[in-house]
Design an enzyme around this catalytic site. Structure first.
Site, PDB file in Angstrom:
ATOM      1  N   GLU A 174       0.778  -1.244   0.000  1.00  0.00           N
ATOM      2  CA  GLU A 174       0.000   0.000   0.000  1.00  0.00           C
ATOM      3  C   GLU A 174       0.806   1.289   0.000  1.00  0.00           C
ATOM      4  O   GLU A 174       0.713   2.089   0.938  1.00  0.00           O
ATOM      5  CB  GLU A 174      -0.959   0.017   1.192  1.00  0.00           C
ATOM      6  CG  GLU A 174      -1.966  -1.108   1.152  1.00  0.00           C
ATOM      7  CD  GLU A 174      -2.949  -1.049   2.307  1.00  0.00           C
ATOM      8  OE1 GLU A 174      -2.737  -0.292   3.268  1.00  0.00           O
ATOM      9  OE2 GLU A 174      -3.951  -1.762   2.234  1.00  0.00           O
ATOM     10  N   GLU A 387      -6.003  -8.433   1.112  1.00  0.00           N
ATOM     11  CA  GLU A 387      -6.582  -7.937   2.366  1.00  0.00           C
ATOM     12  C   GLU A 387      -8.050  -7.609   2.130  1.00  0.00           C
ATOM     13  O   GLU A 387      -8.394  -6.983   1.122  1.00  0.00           O
ATOM     14  CB  GLU A 387      -5.922  -6.637   2.870  1.00  0.00           C
ATOM     15  CG  GLU A 387      -4.571  -6.814   3.485  1.00  0.00           C
ATOM     16  CD  GLU A 387      -3.991  -5.503   4.033  1.00  0.00           C
ATOM     17  OE1 GLU A 387      -4.764  -4.601   4.435  1.00  0.00           O
ATOM     18  OE2 GLU A 387      -2.756  -5.405   4.061  1.00  0.00           O
TER      19      GLU A 387
HETATM   20  C1  GBH Z   1      -4.654  -1.600   5.573  1.00  0.00           C
HETATM   21  O1  GBH Z   1      -4.720  -0.228   5.297  1.00  0.00           O
HETATM   22  C2  GBH Z   1      -3.268  -1.948   6.046  1.00  0.00           C
HETATM   23  O2  GBH Z   1      -2.542  -2.636   5.056  1.00  0.00           O
HETATM   24  C3  GBH Z   1      -3.225  -2.719   7.318  1.00  0.00           C
HETATM   25  O3  GBH Z   1      -1.939  -2.681   7.866  1.00  0.00           O
HETATM   26  C4  GBH Z   1      -4.276  -2.222   8.262  1.00  0.00           C
HETATM   27  O4  GBH Z   1      -4.190  -2.813   9.516  1.00  0.00           O
HETATM   28  C5  GBH Z   1      -5.604  -2.500   7.625  1.00  0.00           C
HETATM   29  O5  GBH Z   1      -5.719  -1.884   6.382  1.00  0.00           O
HETATM   30  C6  GBH Z   1      -6.785  -2.086   8.472  1.00  0.00           C
HETATM   31  O6  GBH Z   1      -6.777  -0.730   8.791  1.00  0.00           O
HETATM   32  O7  GBH Z   1      -8.519   8.167   3.481  1.00  0.00           O
HETATM   33  O8  GBH Z   1     -10.524   7.696   4.678  1.00  0.00           O
HETATM   34  O9  GBH Z   1      -9.206   5.891   3.854  1.00  0.00           O
HETATM   35  C7  GBH Z   1      -5.761   0.156   4.446  1.00  0.00           C
HETATM   36  C8  GBH Z   1      -6.800   0.970   5.081  1.00  0.00           C
HETATM   37  C9  GBH Z   1      -6.281   3.187   4.253  1.00  0.00           C
HETATM   38  C10 GBH Z   1      -7.373   2.841   6.330  1.00  0.00           C
HETATM   39  C11 GBH Z   1      -6.083   4.636   4.638  1.00  0.00           C
HETATM   40  C12 GBH Z   1      -7.185   4.247   6.695  1.00  0.00           C
HETATM   41  C13 GBH Z   1      -6.971   6.471   5.874  1.00  0.00           C
HETATM   42  C14 GBH Z   1      -8.261   7.183   5.942  1.00  0.00           C
HETATM   43  N1  GBH Z   1      -6.402   2.333   5.416  1.00  0.00           N
HETATM   44  N2  GBH Z   1      -7.127   5.068   5.523  1.00  0.00           N
HETATM   45  S1  GBH Z   1      -9.152   7.270   4.401  1.00  0.00           S
END
Ligand code: GBH
Length: 488
Positions: A174, A387
């Site tokens: 990611e 995932e």
């Molecule tokens: C994944 O992130 C990760 O790979 C993992 O490590 C993590 O534990 C898992 O998800 C669960 O959180 O712009 O509104 O989306 C992906 C998910 C993407 C969630 C970025 C938070 C930021 C806010 N993440 N997001 S938003």
């Protein structure tokens, strides 16, 4: 949905593969064990009080460094075919550079991989899941162009130690998340706020790092081990809010997906033209003498283009996209709800239920739409879902919402395979167990297994969703009885 249990419609194709995932910083703990040096996450957490919701750290996390045998046992209980875990750069190569390999680090991953194989579970290592050595961060981290060589050297160490036992690799997890939020919004490690420049330097260097690591494998290991490599991208599904937003929604997909995929999966290589032109135009308007999005030379394009053997897809949630008349309508540097390059805002639909994480909206059909979009854009290649999962308060053992989430999203995977003909070869639940959820700490978990973080032994307990997932895996089908409540 049009699927029914008649005629095996709820069955996955024979050979469909099932797994679960974790990442090193989120589960291992043992942050300073032996000769391990600090990663950006160790440093960020220890020097930025209040950055994590419950002020917790990953110092001990689920203690998988010591409890990996129990983790393997859980994977066996679930009947899974593979385990996706990540390798900690500073545990294996404490210097950051490849001149010194940690004996203890090597032994830990050797033991884990051998333990998995002895149990008939395939290891799918992620070489990098957000924990770059702090030493390298002090030298610019993912914004220093030399990082692509540093990463490729580290990847060579990983390949030379483990490639004989690995068939599927994820190079980098990611980049959209760690570039946008680590070097743009500054809300995750290394906490750098530089939306305009830093974020894009990171993206280019990540693509070069992935490309170089891929070429190392191709030249030195592929002939012998024929493993498959992919970078894993995070794909929020973005769809138009109204008919008027169709064009901007496609631009946003080119921005949010194409920035990370086009250089690798397209025929032409490099950036998606519409994104390259837009950022160049914005940069000119802002008075820059260069585009804030760094260029690729033809040689760099050729190096990165085609560096995939399958596509690793991480997916959780969806957004609607709405076009805004001008920049004044864009909340300043708010990445969660807006895109400042294309004057668009992000929302959800009323009938998309909210999850528990602040960013979580549930729209199962978004996964099917995403898979179809990816196949249309990047071709009829192998897609592996690396995932997908649901967060909830960690105290809950009878986690019916998580059961529903996996069932409904898996139905959409089936539709993508059976109705749309997308070649999806496997599914990975995030996560095997509750873990350190980055800035959300331990306030929420995605685990099929509950972990009691208040006890030193970090005991793991299967949730109802673990029972459900095990029955789906056993049947290779969604045509399974509803899981029973876990009696406590
Ligand atoms: C994944 O992130 C990760 O790979 C993992 O490590 C993590 O534990 C898992 O998800 C669960 O959180 O712009 O509104 O989306 C992906 C998910 C993407 C969630 C970025 C938070 C930021 C806010 N993440 N997001 S938003």
């Amino acid at each position: 949905s049009v699927l029914s249990s008649a005629c095996g419609q709820l069955a996955f194709p024979p050979g469909f593969r099932w797994g679960a995932a974790t990442a090193a910083y989120q589960v291992e703990g043992a942050w300073n064990q032996s000769d391990k040096s600090p990663s950006v996450w160790d440093h960020f957490i220890h020097t930025t009080p209040g950055v994590v919701a419950d002020r917790s750290t990953g110092d001990v996390a689920a203690d998988s460094y010591h409890l990996w045998r129990r983790d393997v046992e859980m994977l066996e209980e679930l009947g899974l075919q593979f385990y996706r875990f990540s390798i900690s750069w500073t545990r294996l190569v404490p210097n950051g550079f490849a001149n010194v390999i940690s004996e203890d680090g090597r032994r830990y991953y050797d033991d884990l991989i051998n333990g998995l194989l002895e149990s008939g579970i395939e290891p799918i290592p992620t070489i990098y899941h957000w924990d770059i050595p702090q030493r390298l961060q002090n030298l610019g981290g993912w914004t220093n162009p030399l990082v692509s060589d540093w990463f490729a050297e580290y990847a060579r160490v990983v390949f030379s130690l483990f490639a004989d036992r690995v068939k599927y690799w994820v190079t980098i997890n990611e980049p959209s998340v760690f570039c946008e939020f680590g070097y743009g919004a500054g809300m995750i490690a290394p906490g750098i706020k530089d939306q305009d420049i830093g974020k894009y330097m990171c993206v280019k260097n990540v693509l070069m790092a992935h490309g170089k690591a891929y070429r190392v494998y191709e030249r030195e290991f592929k002939g012998k081990y024929s493993g498959k490599l992919s970078m894993a991208n995070h794909f929020m599904w973005y769809e138009a809010e109204t008919e008027k937003d169709l064009e901007v929604a496609e631009l946003i997909r080119q921005f949010q997906y194409g920035l990370y995929c086009h250089a690798i999966y397209s025929q032409a290589g490099g950036w998606p033209t519409v994104v390259e032109q837009q950022i160049a135009a914005n940069s000119r308007r802002e008075g820059y003498s260069f585009s804030r999005l760094p260029d690729f030379t033809q040689e760099e394009k050729d190096l990165v283009r085609g560096t995939f053997d399958y596509m690793a897809v991480n997916h959780y949630s969806s957004r609607t996209v709405r076009k805004q008349p001008s920049a004044e309508h864009i909340p300043a540097s708010n990445q969660f709800t807006a895109n400042a390059e294309f004057n668009a805002t992000y929302e959800g639909k009323e009938d998309w239920p909210k999850g528990n994480s602040f960013w979580f909206l549930i729209n199962p059909a978004g996964l099917r739409d995403l898979l179809v979009w990816l196949r249309t854009e990047y071709g009829d290649i192998e897609y592996l879902i690396t995932e997908n999962g649901y967060s909830d308060v960690t105290s809950k053992i009878n986690d019916d919402d998580r059961v529903d989430y996996h069932r409904e999203y898996l139905k959409q995977v089936l539709l993508a395979i059976k109705q749309d003909g997308v070649n999806v070869t496997g599914y990975t639940a995030w996560s095997l167990m509750d873990d350190f959820e980055w800035v959300e700490g331990y306030t929420l978990g995605f685990g099929l297994y509950h972990v009691d973080f208040s006890r030193a032994e970090r005991p793991r307990t299967p949730r109802k969703s673990a029972r459900y997932y095990a029955s789906v895996v056993r049947a290779n089908s969604l045509d399974v009885p509803e899981p029973q409540d876990v009696m406590l």
